[in-house]
Design an enzyme around this catalytic site. Structure first.
Site, short mmCIF file in Angstrom:
data_model
loop_
_atom_site.label_atom_id
_atom_site.label_comp_id
_atom_site.label_asym_id
_atom_site.label_seq_id
_atom_site.Cartn_x
_atom_site.Cartn_y
_atom_site.Cartn_z
N LYS A 13 0.84 -1.21 0.00
CA LYS A 13 0.00 0.00 0.00
C LYS A 13 0.87 1.26 0.00
CE LYS A 13 -1.97 -1.03 3.94
NZ LYS A 13 -1.32 -2.31 4.25
N ARG A 88 -9.48 1.37 8.44
CA ARG A 88 -9.05 0.01 8.73
C ARG A 88 -10.12 -0.77 9.46
NH1 ARG A 88 -3.38 0.65 8.81
NH2 ARG A 88 -2.31 -1.33 9.04
N ARG A 127 11.84 -5.99 4.68
CA ARG A 127 11.59 -4.55 4.56
C ARG A 127 12.53 -3.75 5.46
NH1 ARG A 127 5.77 -2.10 5.36
NH2 ARG A 127 5.86 -3.26 7.32
N ARG A 160 11.29 -2.35 11.15
CA ARG A 160 10.24 -1.84 12.04
C ARG A 160 10.00 -2.82 13.19
NH1 ARG A 160 5.37 -0.06 8.18
NH2 ARG A 160 4.22 -1.19 9.76
N ARG A 171 -0.79 -9.20 13.01
CA ARG A 171 -1.32 -8.14 12.16
C ARG A 171 -2.19 -8.74 11.05
NH1 ARG A 171 4.08 -5.32 10.64
NH2 ARG A 171 2.82 -4.06 9.22
P1 AP5 Z 1 4.91 -1.65 1.85
O1 AP5 Z 1 4.60 -0.77 0.68
O2 AP5 Z 1 5.70 -1.09 2.95
O3 AP5 Z 1 3.56 -2.33 2.38
P2 AP5 Z 1 2.33 -1.74 3.19
O4 AP5 Z 1 1.10 -2.35 2.59
O5 AP5 Z 1 2.40 -0.25 3.27
O6 AP5 Z 1 2.61 -2.45 4.57
P3 AP5 Z 1 2.59 -1.89 6.06
O7 AP5 Z 1 3.27 -2.90 6.89
O8 AP5 Z 1 3.10 -0.49 6.10
O9 AP5 Z 1 1.09 -1.93 6.31
P4 AP5 Z 1 0.40 -2.00 7.63
O10 AP5 Z 1 -0.95 -1.78 7.10
O11 AP5 Z 1 0.57 -3.17 8.47
O12 AP5 Z 1 1.15 -0.84 8.46
P5 AP5 Z 1 0.78 0.67 8.78
O13 AP5 Z 1 2.01 1.44 8.81
O14 AP5 Z 1 -0.35 1.12 7.94
O15 AP5 Z 1 5.61 -2.97 1.27
C1 AP5 Z 1 6.03 -4.00 2.13
C2 AP5 Z 1 7.40 -4.54 1.68
O16 AP5 Z 1 7.28 -5.19 0.44
C3 AP5 Z 1 8.45 -3.43 1.46
O17 AP5 Z 1 9.71 -3.90 1.83
C4 AP5 Z 1 8.37 -3.16 -0.04
O18 AP5 Z 1 9.59 -2.66 -0.52
C5 AP5 Z 1 8.06 -4.56 -0.58
N1 AP5 Z 1 7.22 -4.52 -1.78
C6 AP5 Z 1 6.20 -3.66 -2.08
N2 AP5 Z 1 5.62 -3.95 -3.25
C7 AP5 Z 1 6.28 -5.05 -3.73
C8 AP5 Z 1 6.13 -5.86 -4.90
N3 AP5 Z 1 5.19 -5.61 -5.82
N4 AP5 Z 1 6.98 -6.92 -5.03
C9 AP5 Z 1 7.92 -7.19 -4.09
N5 AP5 Z 1 8.11 -6.46 -2.97
C10 AP5 Z 1 7.29 -5.41 -2.78
O19 AP5 Z 1 0.24 0.48 10.27
C11 AP5 Z 1 1.08 0.06 11.34
C12 AP5 Z 1 0.27 -0.03 12.62
O20 AP5 Z 1 -0.27 1.28 12.94
C13 AP5 Z 1 -0.96 -0.95 12.58
O21 AP5 Z 1 -0.63 -2.29 12.84
C14 AP5 Z 1 -1.82 -0.30 13.67
O22 AP5 Z 1 -1.38 -0.69 14.95
C15 AP5 Z 1 -1.55 1.18 13.51
N6 AP5 Z 1 -2.51 1.85 12.62
C16 AP5 Z 1 -2.24 2.47 11.43
N7 AP5 Z 1 -3.34 2.95 10.85
C17 AP5 Z 1 -4.38 2.62 11.70
C18 AP5 Z 1 -5.78 2.81 11.64
N8 AP5 Z 1 -6.38 3.45 10.62
N9 AP5 Z 1 -6.53 2.34 12.69
C19 AP5 Z 1 -5.96 1.70 13.72
N10 AP5 Z 1 -4.63 1.47 13.82
C20 AP5 Z 1 -3.85 1.92 12.82
MG MG Z 2 2.80 1.10 4.88
#
Ligand code: AP5
Ligand code: MG
Length: 213
Positions: A13, A88, A127, A160, A171
């Site tokens: 994402k 979410r 990552r 992370r 997660r």
């Molecule tokens: P990346 O692009 O980083 O993936 P992502 O979908 O952004 O994954 P996140 O781990 O950031 O998502 P998340 O939803 O768990 O975390 P968030 O920060 O939102 O890609 C992942 C890896 O793959 C990278 O190394 C990338 O280089 C690689 N990659 C990408 N595309 C690729 C491809 N096509 N092929 C190969 N490799 C690829 O949230 C973290 C925490 O915050 C949550 O757990 C929660 O506790 C809290 N939080 C955040 N938002 C909320 C909310 N709205 N409500 C409640 N809690 C929340």
């Molecule tokens: Mg992310």
């Protein structure tokens, strides 16, 4: 253009949202990045959010919704934005919907980046993230020019805290229980589009661009 990125943790994402933001000149808003910046700066919000994030749990809606609504009300959002990691939960989506409806607006696209669970754990352990500018890399797929250093701002890259395999499993569980129902929610609104997130990141982006046209 108002876009939501949906998908499991690690689906890509953030990677895609950054490219969309650049191409269409709209802000990329990641609630995860906002929380991580607050943790880094030791704010009250950051300390509260960290308790949940480190366990792979969602931060409570009360904390999350206000931050997001304040952010999208800012001047730079008037031509649209790409939301990454919000909503979410169904209650978050309903609050956003209501706030937009009050302005006579609505979400234009919800892009579901589809990646099976098997691929996720492998991706997350590779990552590396920059906590300064939010850039992400992957040790195999998208390595930085210099190992351990961000290409954009020169800061050190880190694994992370919530990317440890046992936290990733949690997660994923939380994703399936609380976030996946949003796929039906946005399908019913007629704005959901699903892309194959297992493809090369440039191909994923091309597919998204063809949808946004
Ligand atoms: P990346 O692009 O980083 O993936 P992502 O979908 O952004 O994954 P996140 O781990 O950031 O998502 P998340 O939803 O768990 O975390 P968030 O920060 O939102 O890609 C992942 C890896 O793959 C990278 O190394 C990338 O280089 C690689 N990659 C990408 N595309 C690729 C491809 N096509 N092929 C190969 N490799 C690829 O949230 C973290 C925490 O915050 C949550 O757990 C929660 O506790 C809290 N939080 C955040 N938002 C909320 C909310 N709205 N409500 C409640 N809690 C929340
Ligand atoms: Mg992310």
């Amino acid at each position: 253009m108002k876009i939501i990125m949906l998908g499991a943790p690690g689906a890509g994402k953030g990677t895609q949202a950054k490219m969309i933001a650049e191409k269409y000149q709209i802000p990329h808003i990641s609630t995860g990045d906002i929380f991580r910046a607050n943790i880094k700066n030791g704010t009250q919000l950051g300390m509260e959010a960290k308790k949940y994030m480190d366990q792979g749990l969602l931060v409570p809606d009360e904390l999350t919704v206000k931050i997001l609504l304040d952010r999208v009300a800012q001047e730079d959002c008037k031509n649209g934005y790409v939301l990454d990691g919000f909503p979410r939960t169904i209650p978050q989506a309903e609050v956003l919907d209501k706030a937009l409806a009050g302005l006579g607006e609505a979400i234009d696209y919800a892009i579901n980046v589809d990646v099976p669970d098997e691929n996720i754990v492998r991706r997350m352990s590779g990552r590396r993230a920059c906590l300064s500018c939010g850039a992400t890399y992957h040790v195999e797929h998208i390595p930085p020019r210099q190992e351990g250093i961000c290409d954009h701002c020169g800061q050190a890259l880190v694994l992370r805290d919530d990317d440890k395999p046992e936290t990733v499993q949690n997660r994923l569980k939380v994703y399936h229980e609380q976030t996946q129902p949003l796929i039906d929610f946005y399908t019913a609104k007629g704005v959901l589009r699903t892309v194959d997130g297992t493809a090369d990141m440039k191909d994923v982006f091309e597919e998204i661009v063809s949808i946004l046209k």
